[in-house]
Each structure stands twice: as structure tokens, then as C-alpha cells.
Design a protein around this motif. Sequence first.
Motif, mmCIF file in Angstrom:
data_model
loop_
_atom_site.group_PDB
_atom_site.id
_atom_site.type_symbol
_atom_site.label_atom_id
_atom_site.label_comp_id
_atom_site.label_asym_id
_atom_site.label_seq_id
_atom_site.Cartn_x
_atom_site.Cartn_y
_atom_site.Cartn_z
ATOM 1 N N ILE A 3 0.876 -1.179 0.000
ATOM 2 C CA ILE A 3 0.000 0.000 0.000
ATOM 3 C C ILE A 3 0.910 1.224 0.000
ATOM 4 O O ILE A 3 1.742 1.382 0.897
ATOM 5 N N TYR A 4 0.720 2.060 -1.005
ATOM 6 C CA TYR A 4 1.590 3.230 -1.164
ATOM 7 C C TYR A 4 1.116 4.380 -0.293
ATOM 8 O O TYR A 4 0.760 5.448 -0.772
ATOM 9 N N ARG A 5 1.085 4.128 0.997
ATOM 10 C CA ARG A 5 0.734 5.156 1.983
ATOM 11 C C ARG A 5 1.486 4.813 3.261
ATOM 12 O O ARG A 5 1.708 3.631 3.545
ATOM 13 N N ASN A 6 1.799 5.812 4.055
ATOM 14 C CA ASN A 6 2.408 5.533 5.355
ATOM 15 C C ASN A 6 1.422 4.800 6.263
ATOM 16 O O ASN A 6 1.794 3.926 7.028
ATOM 17 N N ASP A 7 0.141 5.201 6.159
ATOM 18 C CA ASP A 7 -0.898 4.538 6.955
ATOM 19 C C ASP A 7 -2.242 4.904 6.332
ATOM 20 O O ASP A 7 -2.295 5.551 5.290
ATOM 21 N N ARG A 8 -3.308 4.520 6.989
ATOM 22 C CA ARG A 8 -4.634 4.776 6.463
ATOM 23 C C ARG A 8 -4.999 6.254 6.642
ATOM 24 O O ARG A 8 -4.383 6.948 7.444
ATOM 25 N N PHE A 9 -6.036 6.718 5.930
ATOM 26 C CA PHE A 9 -6.433 8.133 6.004
ATOM 27 C C PHE A 9 -6.690 8.561 7.439
ATOM 28 O O PHE A 9 -7.506 7.949 8.135
ATOM 29 N N GLY A 10 -5.992 9.575 7.875
ATOM 30 C CA GLY A 10 -6.271 10.175 9.175
ATOM 31 C C GLY A 10 -5.951 9.275 10.356
ATOM 32 O O GLY A 10 -6.319 9.591 11.483
#
Length: 455
Positions: free
Chosen positions: A290-297
Motif C-alpha cells: 500500500i503506497y501510503r504511510n498509513d490509512r487516512f487520518g
Amino acid sequence: MTATKQIYGILCLAIMLLPASPAICQTTINRDKRISDATGIVSSSSLKRTVEELVSFHTRHNMSTQSKEDKGIGAAAAYLEKRLSDLAMGNEDHFSVRRIQYKAGGQGSRIPRVITLPNIVATIKGSLNPEAIIVLLAHFDSRTQDNSDSTAFAPGANDNGSGVAALIEIASILSNHPLPVTVKLMFLSGEEHGLLGAAHMASVAKEENWNILAVLNNDMVSNSHSSDTDNRNNNMLRVFSETIPLIEDELMARERSFNSSENDSQSRQLARYIKEVGERYTDNLLIKLIYRNDRFGRGGDHTPFSRNGFNAVRICEYYENYDRTHKVTETIDGKEYGDVLEGVDTEYLRKNTIVNLSVVMNISYAPAPPAEVYTDVSGLSNKTRVYWKNATGCTEPYGYYLLVRETDSPVWQKKIFVKGNEIEVPYSKDNYFFAVQSVNETGNESLYVFSKGKR
Ligand SMILES: [Zn+2]
């Protein structure tokens, strides 16, 4: 994934691109017997037992009691300390357990009064290179809907009894068999009130200049049923990794722009490594980057480590169940709410524990990663030369793999075995990305080092 598997992957892709061709390909998987023997011990029933015992403390809320034996975060911390100390018995030369206390809260913060919270840290000292450290994280605090309610039933079976159970299982398996490098298993409090326990440990690590190879944060790794959409799937796992590093400064930004390396942060490389090695040792599991540090918010305990420059990712179930996480335990119109044991898929938890264990062991057995890995961009050619050095202070390993991928591929596609410290390949530096990893005689590979352009 072995070199052969990577190459077959390429062939397979090529076949699929041809019209009306059958998409059939063969993969070869080479497993290290030491790792598959260890992962074979991971047991659903002992994982379940740990989650059950954590749930029995009624709540592990950060402001809950620390003076009762059977209730609250104090009792949960004592329980973890006891489980780990039992594992240390007879293994004192390499296995140690520490309670690390820190101050949290105060006026105007999410915890309105100053309290002392415990982290429990087990250290399995490396037998060959104890200065190199792999860190596994799992928070053990829990909460319910109202985060100021410290007495309501907050079982936290999946969030994050599951991550804690995975780490206890790994501690148990490694307790008699220390690895070449040090493994630190951190059981953290304070997560639900702002990643406090992790922030404390990350600052200690930074202050003491720990040589951390990788940080794997396990937070919610056993739910296989999605709320709202009713998907049931225990064959997919997410690894979150930051795209642009949280600590990027101007110099790093310039370098990223020059190399077009926005998809090649160190934690993205770690995520790719987890996919390759985790899938090698775990049947029926697809690992999704998953190209995100973590989930939204929402955040996790890997973030304070990333903010301090360490290589950190979050491992998390593919589907979340919002009827369970942080919800009050109750039944409304026949529907169950709350983060109870029934929401824990123990087979899924077993597989996700194997991913962690296999990655830790493979990194640990591997030689140190190469240093100063560069792609020669001084001239124009359709061939590319990549060169590197042995890790500082290390003798030459058995060999290296050059990793190759097209610029639009999420994962490395080819692994080319190399003896020596350079290779020229007939692939244009403009059309491909490159990285290098060290490898020993038994096939254990180091983490990948991205190859930067150098004139
Ligand atoms: Zn959590």
C-alpha cells in the motif's frame, strides 16, 4: 522469490502480453530449511490463547487501573512481562526482558493527568552481529468508542491482541535459537492516545544511535471480514510504507527528483522485501504493497520510528471491520459489535505471524547489504553499469543480486546473480530501476539497496 521465480515472472508477463496466449507459468520456490522449520511451529492455538488472555483483562485502556492483578493495563503489562520472563528462563545469556516506563499526559493532552505507562521490551541478542537490530512492534493498549472511558469493556482482541500474540509467538520460537542479529520485540502502551509508547522507544533508539535494519509494526493482523461490504478473505495482507519519506529534507528531495525515486524510499524497499520473502514462506497469502504511510487520518507505531529516520512499515489486515474496532461490545438487532475474540481469524493470524518470522530470519541470516550502490549515468548507452562496495567493515559476501524492474512495475522483476562488485546489463538506465542486495551460500538475501545515478 528466487531468481528463477523472478525470471519466470518476467516470462509469464511477456506471455500474457501476447494476444490469446495462455497465461501459464511455473515458479520455483527455494526455502531455507531453518526458516521453514521455524515457521512450521507457529500455532493458531497458542496465538488464540494469548489473545484470549489479553481480552480477560477487561480493558487495557491507557488510563485504566495499574493496581489490580486481573484488570487493566497494569495487569496486562505484568502478564506480558511474565510470559516473556518465562521464555527467558534458561536463556539468560541471550534473552532479556525490560519494563521501560515513561511519563504520559498532562493538562491539555489526550490523557488529562500525568501518568506513568509501561512498555515491555524483550531482546534476543544476536549471536554474530548483536549491534544490528530488527525491531518488531505491537501495541497492547485498547480502547472503546469513547477514548476517555477507562473502565468500559475494551477487549481489543484484534486491535491489537492479534499483533501482541504474533510477537509472543515469535519470541517463543526464537527464545532457544538466537539469530545472528539482535531482535527486539516491543510491546507498547500509549498507542491509542497518540503513539506515546512508540515515540518514547523511537527517541531512545535515536539518542542511543541504534543500528536498526528494519521496523515491522504489527497492528490489527487477524480480521478477515469487512464491515459494510461483507468481504471474507484471509489470503491478503497489507504492508503500508511511506512514499515520500517523512524526514525528507531539501537535499533528499533533490536526489529523489534526479533519480525519479519517489517509489523507492527505504521503507518501500522493505515493503517489497516483505512481499518477496513473506510470500516465499507463507502459502495462500498475497501481500499487497500500500503506497501510503498509513490509512487516512489514522496512524500507527511505526510512524515515530519513520520520523526519526528509521526504516519502518506497518503490517495490517487487508479488510477492516469497523463494527468491531473501537466499538462498544453489544448486540443490536442481532448484529454483534465490539472487538471480541469472535472477530479473530486464527488461521489468518498464523499466516501473518509467519510473514514476520520469515522476514526477520531471512534478514538476520543474510550478509550485510552492499554500500554505495550506483548506476553509472555519465554517458549515453543502452547498456547500464551498476557498481557498489562491500558493507563497511565486512568481507565480501558469497555474492550479490542485481534487481531490475521497469519504471511502472511495483516490484522487482528480475534478479541477476553477480560475483564481484559491478555488472553491466543490456537494459537502458532510463527504462529500468536497479537495486542490489547481498546473498550468502544458502540464499538468504539482505534488504535491497536502491541504485542512485552517479555521473
Ligand atoms: Zn491499533
